[in-house]
Design a protein around this motif. Structure first.
Motif, PDB file in Angstrom:
ATOM      1  N   ILE A  92       0.850  -1.196   0.000  1.00 57.88           N
ATOM      2  CA  ILE A  92       0.000   0.000   0.000  1.00 57.88           C
ATOM      3  C   ILE A  92       0.889   1.251   0.000  1.00 57.88           C
ATOM      4  CG2 ILE A  92      -1.706   1.345   1.299  1.00 57.88           C
ATOM      5  CD1 ILE A  92      -2.814  -1.280   0.047  1.00 57.88           C
ATOM      6  N   LEU A  93       0.586   2.152  -0.932  1.00 56.82           N
ATOM      7  CA  LEU A  93       1.260   3.451  -0.964  1.00 56.82           C
ATOM      8  C   LEU A  93       0.465   4.390  -0.070  1.00 56.82           C
ATOM      9  CD1 LEU A  93       1.820   3.547  -4.830  1.00 56.82           C
ATOM     10  CD2 LEU A  93       3.375   2.686  -3.060  1.00 56.82           C
ATOM     11  N   ILE A  99       5.177   7.901  11.050  1.00 53.61           N
ATOM     12  CA  ILE A  99       6.484   8.048  11.704  1.00 53.61           C
ATOM     13  C   ILE A  99       7.556   7.153  11.067  1.00 53.61           C
ATOM     14  CG2 ILE A  99       6.013   6.322  13.530  1.00 53.61           C
ATOM     15  CD1 ILE A  99       7.642   9.687  14.193  1.00 53.61           C
ATOM     16  N   HIS A 100       7.143   5.969  10.560  1.00 56.08           N
ATOM     17  CA  HIS A 100       8.139   5.043  10.017  1.00 56.08           C
ATOM     18  C   HIS A 100       8.452   5.320   8.546  1.00 56.08           C
ATOM     19  CE1 HIS A 100       4.348   3.324   8.672  1.00 56.08           C
ATOM     20  NE2 HIS A 100       5.004   2.568   7.822  1.00 56.08           N
ATOM     21  N   LEU A 101       7.880   6.395   7.985  1.00 56.24           N
ATOM     22  CA  LEU A 101       8.048   6.644   6.551  1.00 56.24           C
ATOM     23  C   LEU A 101       8.952   7.843   6.261  1.00 56.24           C
ATOM     24  CD1 LEU A 101       4.393   5.969   5.304  1.00 56.24           C
ATOM     25  CD2 LEU A 101       6.408   4.506   5.038  1.00 56.24           C
ATOM     26  N   GLY A 102       9.800   8.184   7.228  1.00 58.15           N
ATOM     27  CA  GLY A 102      10.675   9.352   7.091  1.00 58.15           C
ATOM     28  C   GLY A 102      11.565   9.292   5.870  1.00 58.15           C
ATOM     29  N   ASP A 103      12.037   8.098   5.496  1.00 63.41           N
ATOM     30  CA  ASP A 103      12.940   7.989   4.339  1.00 63.41           C
ATOM     31  C   ASP A 103      12.239   7.296   3.154  1.00 63.41           C
ATOM     32  OD1 ASP A 103      12.696   5.462   5.336  1.00 63.41           O
ATOM     33  OD2 ASP A 103      14.830   4.947   5.126  1.00 63.41           O
ATOM     34  N   ALA A 104      10.895   7.401   3.120  1.00 66.84           N
ATOM     35  CA  ALA A 104      10.124   6.720   2.058  1.00 66.84           C
ATOM     36  C   ALA A 104      10.469   7.283   0.679  1.00 66.84           C
ATOM     37  CB  ALA A 104       8.627   6.904   2.327  1.00 66.84           C
ATOM     38  N   LEU A 105      10.264   6.449  -0.365  1.00 66.74           N
ATOM     39  CA  LEU A 105      10.301   6.961  -1.732  1.00 66.74           C
ATOM     40  C   LEU A 105       9.015   7.772  -1.925  1.00 66.74           C
ATOM     41  CD1 LEU A 105      11.377   3.757  -3.735  1.00 66.74           C
ATOM     42  CD2 LEU A 105      12.824   5.490  -2.675  1.00 66.74           C
ATOM     43  N   THR A 106       9.092   8.921  -2.606  1.00 70.91           N
ATOM     44  CA  THR A 106       7.893   9.779  -2.700  1.00 70.91           C
ATOM     45  C   THR A 106       7.617  10.244  -4.125  1.00 70.91           C
ATOM     46  OG1 THR A 106       9.079  11.843  -2.309  1.00 70.91           O
ATOM     47  CG2 THR A 106       8.250  10.717  -0.375  1.00 70.91           C
ATOM     48  N   LEU A 120       2.635  10.786  -2.202  1.00 69.59           N
ATOM     49  CA  LEU A 120       2.435   9.340  -2.187  1.00 69.59           C
ATOM     50  C   LEU A 120       3.743   8.726  -1.710  1.00 69.59           C
ATOM     51  CD1 LEU A 120      -0.065   7.809  -3.098  1.00 69.59           C
ATOM     52  CD2 LEU A 120       0.951   7.579  -5.367  1.00 69.59           C
ATOM     53  N   LEU A 121       3.646   7.847  -0.705  1.00 70.97           N
ATOM     54  CA  LEU A 121       4.860   7.362  -0.032  1.00 70.97           C
ATOM     55  C   LEU A 121       4.987   5.845  -0.136  1.00 70.97           C
ATOM     56  CD1 LEU A 121       4.083   9.414   3.176  1.00 70.97           C
ATOM     57  CD2 LEU A 121       5.857  10.001   1.544  1.00 70.97           C
ATOM     58  N   LEU A 122       6.158   5.378  -0.537  1.00 71.50           N
ATOM     59  CA  LEU A 122       6.433   3.942  -0.574  1.00 71.50           C
ATOM     60  C   LEU A 122       7.489   3.616   0.486  1.00 71.50           C
ATOM     61  CD1 LEU A 122       6.415   1.061  -1.762  1.00 71.50           C
ATOM     62  CD2 LEU A 122       8.017   1.856  -3.500  1.00 71.50           C
ATOM     63  N   ASP A 123       7.085   2.822   1.446  1.00 71.71           N
ATOM     64  CA  ASP A 123       7.982   2.384   2.525  1.00 71.71           C
ATOM     65  C   ASP A 123       9.185   1.654   1.917  1.00 71.71           C
ATOM     66  OD1 ASP A 123       9.184   1.238   4.745  1.00 71.71           O
ATOM     67  OD2 ASP A 123       7.286   0.523   5.609  1.00 71.71           O
ATOM     68  N   ARG A 124      10.405   2.100   2.234  1.00 72.87           N
ATOM     69  CA  ARG A 124      11.602   1.451   1.657  1.00 72.87           C
ATOM     70  C   ARG A 124      11.664  -0.035   2.001  1.00 72.87           C
ATOM     71  NH1 ARG A 124      15.406   4.803  -0.816  1.00 72.87           N
ATOM     72  NH2 ARG A 124      14.908   6.979  -0.412  1.00 72.87           N
ATOM     73  N   ARG A 125      11.046  -0.423   3.125  1.00 67.75           N
ATOM     74  CA  ARG A 125      11.059  -1.853   3.486  1.00 67.75           C
ATOM     75  C   ARG A 125      10.227  -2.704   2.535  1.00 67.75           C
ATOM     76  NH1 ARG A 125      10.529  -0.016   9.589  1.00 67.75           N
ATOM     77  NH2 ARG A 125       9.662   1.675   8.369  1.00 67.75           N
TER      78      ARG A 125
END
Ligand SMILES: O=P(O)(O)OC[C@H]1O[C@H](OP(=O)(O)OP(=O)(O)O)[C@H](O)[C@@H]1O
Ligand SMILES: Nc1ncnc2[nH]cnc12
Length: 210
Positions: A92-93, A99-106, A120-125
């Motif tokens: 899910i984007l 809080i855990h999406l600070g370094d997400a792809l955006t 729109l944020l993609l969790d690096r994990r």
């Protein structure tokens, strides 16, 4: 108190979503433009199950290994489609900066139902789930095309190949220009027009009616 938008109409638009009819309320989004609003979270689990089954049937020939959906209203679409395909994981984007999406792809997007830019944020994990994979993105509606464009770009940033973009509804035609060559990825279940004011209330705009 003066409302910022015209009052909600009592008109509806009937659409056959690949074998299941639904009446959508026609809702003004400005003085001279209204949309047939699909609130997938308000229409029950059977409709969700139907949509998942039909999208899975249409996406299966593209052989997706994982589904990516966009918050908020793309979440039930992603879950039902994943289930119907017999897959397990989905990605899910997010739109809210958790809080855990600070370094997400955006990616920056602007949908026709929201004001201003959204991220729109993609969790690096989740990147390893997409890297080198055949990915189908899904959403409830594609209208301006901005949300789907953002999700397609994020999957590509993560190293995935977008094999199809499944939507319940295409709305009008603006998405064709926004997506360009990627418009060919769209796999829809039905189409809805947009509405302009006429002598008898909201009327489908012929330019968007197909
Ligand atoms: O093609 P577009 O113009 O981008 O419109 C389509 C998007 O609009 C809606 O999301 P919205 O921005 O309303 O957010 P929500 O899902 O959180 O309600 C819908 O769920 C799609 O994601
Ligand atoms: N008709 C619609 N219903 C729900 N969300 C939308 N986003 C853009 N158009 C929409």
């Amino acid at each position: 108190m003066k409302l910022p938008l015209p009052a909600a109409s009592d008109q509806t638009w009937n659409v056959d979503v690949d074998g299941r009819e639904i009446d959508l309320p026609i809702v003004p989004i400005s003085e001279d433009l209204a949309i047939a609003l699909l609130m997938i979270i308000d229409v029950g689990v059977r409709f969700g199950e139907h949509v998942g089954a039909r999208l899975a049937e249409k996406l299966r020939p593209h052989d997706p290994e994982i589904i990516v959906g966009t918050a908020t209203l793309g979440i039930p679409v992603a879950i039902e489609t994943t289930r119907a395909l017999g897959l397990d994981n989905y990605v899910i984007l997010q739109k809210s900066p958790k809080i855990h999406l600070g370094d997400a792809l955006t990616q920056t997007i602007t949908s026709i139902t929201s004001t201003g830019d959204q991220r729109l944020l993609l969790d690096r994990r989740a990147v390893p789930l997409l890297e080198g994979r055949r990915v189908a993105v899904v959403d409830d509606v594609v209208a301006s095309g901005s949300s789907l464009k953002g999700s397609i770009e994020l999957v590509r940033q993560a190293g995935g190949t977008v094999v199809a973009a499944g939507v319940i509804l295409t709305e009008a035609r603006d998405w064709e220009e926004t997506l360009g060559a990627d418009a060919e990825l769209i796999v829809p279940l039905a189409h809805i027009p947009q509405f302009s004011r006429g002598p008898n209330g909201w009327e489908p705009d012929p330019a968007t009616f197909r």
